[in-house]
Structures are given as structure tokens and as C-alpha cells.
Scaffold this motif. Structure first.
Motif: not given
Length: 520
Positions: A266-271, A276-289
């Protein structure tokens, strides 16, 4: 003394190769679950489709079987206080809003038939406006180009579109339309912000459909679903039938966003990274794109009711677990998917073999549409164990490329990678991942974090929780951490070899190959 009844949350997890249904207790532990695989439809090379009604039926079957387990264990269905939905993203379905009839098979997110359409759209004068508005590069990945292809190739869909009755939805919208109802029994045509952000119809800055984007794809008459927050007390209605009829649906997220929530990032900077079938990495950047300059996607991570949206940088790998399935089903190198880790670690290295698993081109951070799967370095020395290891390493190397891009975009080094999904079950695969990225890999004991994320969102929708701090006890037991056992020099040498192979896999498809079209 009257004992307080327990509170359970449930989640539909509709994935690319199977559907699952979970019922979770207060600690985020599954107390009942059921999974059902369904057929993949491959009409031509690079095409992937699903029967929309098979998806719906698989969900109904999973709910029925898991609920029977739940009741058999002595629980009561009235103690399930909320249900969430998580789903494969970008997969496009169109139907006649009058009859509910699907007018074409669902075109799956990994499908590459639209390559020629993408090439044409990139030549348009306004094409440079797409990325700033959507956070997505023009590619075969988002839903909009898939719908455009359907209208060019399905007469039935085109006729309904021209009449103004063609409804579009990603899988979450289709399931809600068929399985849920509003407070007055009405049909629902709704999606959440995370799924909407993958269609290329949504401006991620305003979280509203953008008229320019709709005109750009020539889809002005398309009926688009209403957009709601990922956790929402009213928008998604209640289940309209089955053993859980009347249970409130209060959570909805695309699968990768759900996994981020399930990992409590939930915090900015967490990844997090989901295999799965593919692989997906997400990195939390906070409330601004955050705009990527290094080949990543900018996406909506999640939005809870009456809260600002949270954004993420995303790296998407088209082929991960499906490469293991390819070794099993197409080449017969392994009999069961879980064999691959042991075989891969039975050799010291890949023996010089590098497998670029570009079955449908390469996604982030490369975005190479004309690459195809290529194996380099095969010699008389090569054994199946080397190919198994190279197959796993392909996902691990692409994960490193994405991590490097995220660190460049954010200016912050990632110190820990939370993992989940099928391949994360293998100790050998996760050790290889740590060895290639040089960063600790953190795996929870309960790795169904995608479904858990949907259940958490649903729980917030009925005020089961009111703050993220209240989730400290959820899915906190028995984490295992994998540490790198390689030197920086070893990692650099191996990654450079991978990068050379990526360059050499480019340009395999010719313009004639890309522009080939198939009519109904």
C-alpha cells in the motif's frame, strides 16, 4: 453468552487458463476453494481466444463447489459478508446489450492478431497523444485494438454496433453483467478503474473516458461500462443466482492490481511480481502517475471508495508460466509443470542456452512486436535440463530488465521483491530469480494473493476494515526469503548475454507476416 459470528470474504479469480473461487477467514487464510481449467482456443498462430459463456459457467461451477466445501466444514453462507472479483485484464468481449448474446469469442490479452492495426495507428498524426493520456504505448496489448479488429472482421458485431447496441467489457464487466444485479434487479454494465485503465479508452489523469481516445479508435457508438472505484459499497450489486445469491459484490480489480493489494503493498516504493501465464511486476508510485521513460506502463494500481487513486509503474511479460506449459504440452520435455525446477537446478547453468520466449512478441521494457520465440546456443552438449533452466531464466531476466527500468524511472533502488503466482511455488525458480536480480525475494506461505486482494477490497467495501493498519494480521505467517548467491560480475555477464539474444530475436516477422489477415 452469545458468540459473535465469524466474518468471511470471498473472491472470484478468473484467470487466463483457469477460474478459481476462494472463501477467506479473518486472517486471509482460505477455508474453501475450487479451481476449474477451461479450453484455450488458438484459431491461428498468435491468436488466443476464450468462449465467453465458458468463462461464466466456470465461475458458477467454482462458486458452487467451494460453497459446498464451506458448508460441509460447518460454516454458514450468511457469514460471507462480501465478495470481490479479480480477472485477466485487457481481454475484450462484445455483446448485444438487448439479448446478452456474445458476438465473438473473447480476444485474450496475449493475442497478437492486431499487429497490423497497431502499425497503421502508429502512423496517425495524433498517435503521440496516446501514451500521455493512457500510460500505455500503442501495442497489441490493450482492449481497444481488439475491439477494433472484431468490428473489422465480424459482420454480426458490426451490425449491432451500427445499430447502437454493442456493449463492450473486460472479463469483470462480462461476469458482473451475467452473474450480478443491481438493487432493483437491473442488469449491470460496470467496471473498476484498474480494468478501465487497461482498455485505452480511459484518461488515467482524470479517470474518465476520453472522447479523443474513443474517436482515435473509431468506436464512438460502442457502449462502455460505467467506472467505479475498486472497493465500492454499491456499484457492483449482489450475486443474482446460485448458492451465494444475495451476497454483496463490493470489490473489483484487475488481477495484477489485486495481487498488489493482496501483498499489502500500500505504500509508495513497494513492489510485487506475479508469475502466472504471464509475469507482471507492479511498483507503487503513490497518488500521482509517473511517466516512464524506459518502456514501462503507467497504470491505476487501485482506488478504494472515497479515496484518491493509487498509481503504479508496471512491467508486463507476456510469457512466463505458459512457457513451462509449452515445454510440457508442445515439446513433451516434461510430464508435469512442477518437474521443471528440479531439472533446471540439476545442472550448474544453462550450458550457454538462452531462450527468448517471445511467443507473441516481447512486452516491457522492450515492446518488440516482430520478435518470436527463439532459442540460442544449442550445441551437441545441450540437454533438456539446460532448456528447462533457460526457460525459467527467460522470465527471471525479463524481470531484471523491468526492475532496472523501474529504478531508472523512480530513482529508487528496489530492495525487496514480493512474489506470488504459480512459478513462485518452486524454491528453485525463486532462487534463480534472486540470483539473477541480486535482490531478496520474499514469498508468503499463502500465495493466493490475487484472490486475497479482491477479498480485501471487498472487505473494505462493507467496512470489515477501515484502515490498512488493520490488515497487519492478514497473511503474515511463514514468509520465506531467497537471497542472491551470485556475484555482481556473474549477474552482469549473464544479463548481457540475455540482452544480446533479445536483439537477435528482433525482426523475425516480415511485413507480409504481420499484415496477413483472417476473415470470418
Amino acid at each position: 453468552m452469545v458468540l459473535e459470528s465469524r466474518k468471511f470474504t470471498a473472491a472470484i479469480d478468473q484467470g487466463t487458463t483457469s477460474t478459481r473461487f476462494f472463501i477467506f477467514d479473518e486472517r486471509g487464510e482460505p477455508v474453501a476453494k475450487h479451481q476449474e481449467e477451461f479450453d484455450q482456443i488458438y484459431p491461428h498462430s498468435g491468436w488466443v481466444e476464450h468462449d465467453p459463456f465458458v468463462l461464466t459457467k466456470s465461475v458458477e461451477n467454482c462458486i458452487e463447489a467451494a460453497t459446498a466445501q464451506f458448508i460441509a466444514a460447518g460454516h454458514k453462507t450468511q457469514d460471507i459478508c462480501a465478495l470481490g472479483i479479480t480477472n485477466q485484464r485487457e481481454t475484450a468481449i462484445v455483446w448485444d446489450i438487448r439479448s446478452g448474446e456474445a458476438l465473438y469469442n473473447a480476444i485474450v490479452w496475449a493475442d497478437s492478431r492486431t499487429t497490423h492495426i497497431v502499425r497503421q495507428l502508429k502512423l496517425e498524426d495524433a498517435a503521440d497523444k496516446i501514451l500521455p493520456k493512457t500510460g500505455l504505448p500503442l501495442s497489441t496489448y490493450p482492449s481497444a485494438v481488439k475491439v477494433k479488429w472484431i468490428l473489422e472482421h465480424s459482420r454480426a458485431a458490426r451490425e449491432v454496433y451500427e445499430a447502437g447496441y454493442l456493449a463492450f467489457g473486460t472479463v469483470d464487466t462480462w461476469l458482473l453483467y451475467n452473474l450480478a444485479e443491481g438493487c432493483s434487479g437491473e442488469k449491470l454494465h460496470v467496471t473498476d478503474v484498474t480494468n478501465a485503465s487497461r482498455t485505452m479508452f480511459l484518461d488515467i489523469n482524470t479517470l474518465e473516458y476520453d472522447p479523443f481516445l474513443i474517436r482515435f479508435f473509431g468506436l464512438e457508438k460502442l457502449l462502455l461500462p460505467a467506472i467505479a472505484s475498486s472497493s465500492n459499497s454499491k456499484a457492483y450489486g449482489v450475486l443474482a443466482k446460485g448458492p451465494l445469491k444475495g451476497v454483496r459484490v463490493t470489490g473489483c480489480l484487475g488481477d495484477q492490481s489485486a495481487a498488489l493489494v493482496g501483498q499489502k503493498a500500500f505504500e509508495q516504493g513497494m513492489a510485487k511480481n506475479t508469475y502466472g501465464t504471464g509475469c507482471f511486476m507492479l511498483y507503487n508510485t503513490g497518488n500521482q502517475p509517473v511517466r516512464s521513460k524506459n518502456g514501462l506502463l503507467t497504470t491505476v494500481a487501485f482506488q478504494f471508495e472515497n479515496q484518491p487513486p493509487v498509481y503504479a509503474l508496471e512491467g508486463s511479460i507476456a510469457v512466463a508460466g505458459s512457457a513451462v506449459k509449452f515445454l510440457r504440452d508442445n515439446l513433451g520435455i516434461i510430464r508435469e509443470a512442477n518437474e521443471i525446477g528440479e531439472l533446471a537446478m540439476s545442472v550448474q547453468d544453462s550450458g550457454g542456452v538462452v531462450f527468448v520466449t517471445a511467443f507473441a512478441g516481447l512486452f516491457a521494457p522492450y515492446w518488440i512486436d516482430d520478435a518470436q520465440g527463439t532459442i540460442f546456443g544449442i550445441t551437441n552438449y545441450t540437454k533438456k535440463e539446460h532448456i528447462c533452466r533457460a526457460t525459467i531464466e527467460a522470465t527471471c531476466f525479463q524481470t531484471k530488465a523491468i526492475m532496472d527500468a523501474m529504478e531508472k524511472d523512480s530513482g529508487i533502488a528496489i530492495k525487496n521483491l514480493a512474489v506470488d503466482g504459480g512459478m513462485s511455488n518452486s524454491d528453485e525458480c525463486m532462487q534463480l530469480q534472486a540470483d539473477i536480480i541480486g535482490v531478496g525475494v520474499d514469498r508468503p506461505a499463502m500465495r493466493e494473493t490475487t484472490a486475497l486482494g479482491a477479498a480485501i477490497a471487498a472487505g473494505f467495501g462493507v467496512n470489515l476494515w477501515s484502515s490498512f493498519n488493520e490488515l497487519d494480521h492478514v497473511n503474515c505467517r511463514n514468509h520465506r526469503k531467497f537471497s542472491a548467491q551470485t556475484s555482481p560480475a556473474q549477474r552482469t555477464k549473464r544479463f548481457r548475454q540475455w540482452e544480446r539474444a533479445v536483439v537477435m530475436s528482433k525482426g523475425w516477422l516480415t511485413s507480409e507476416d504481420i499484415d496477413k489477415e483472417y476473415d470470418d
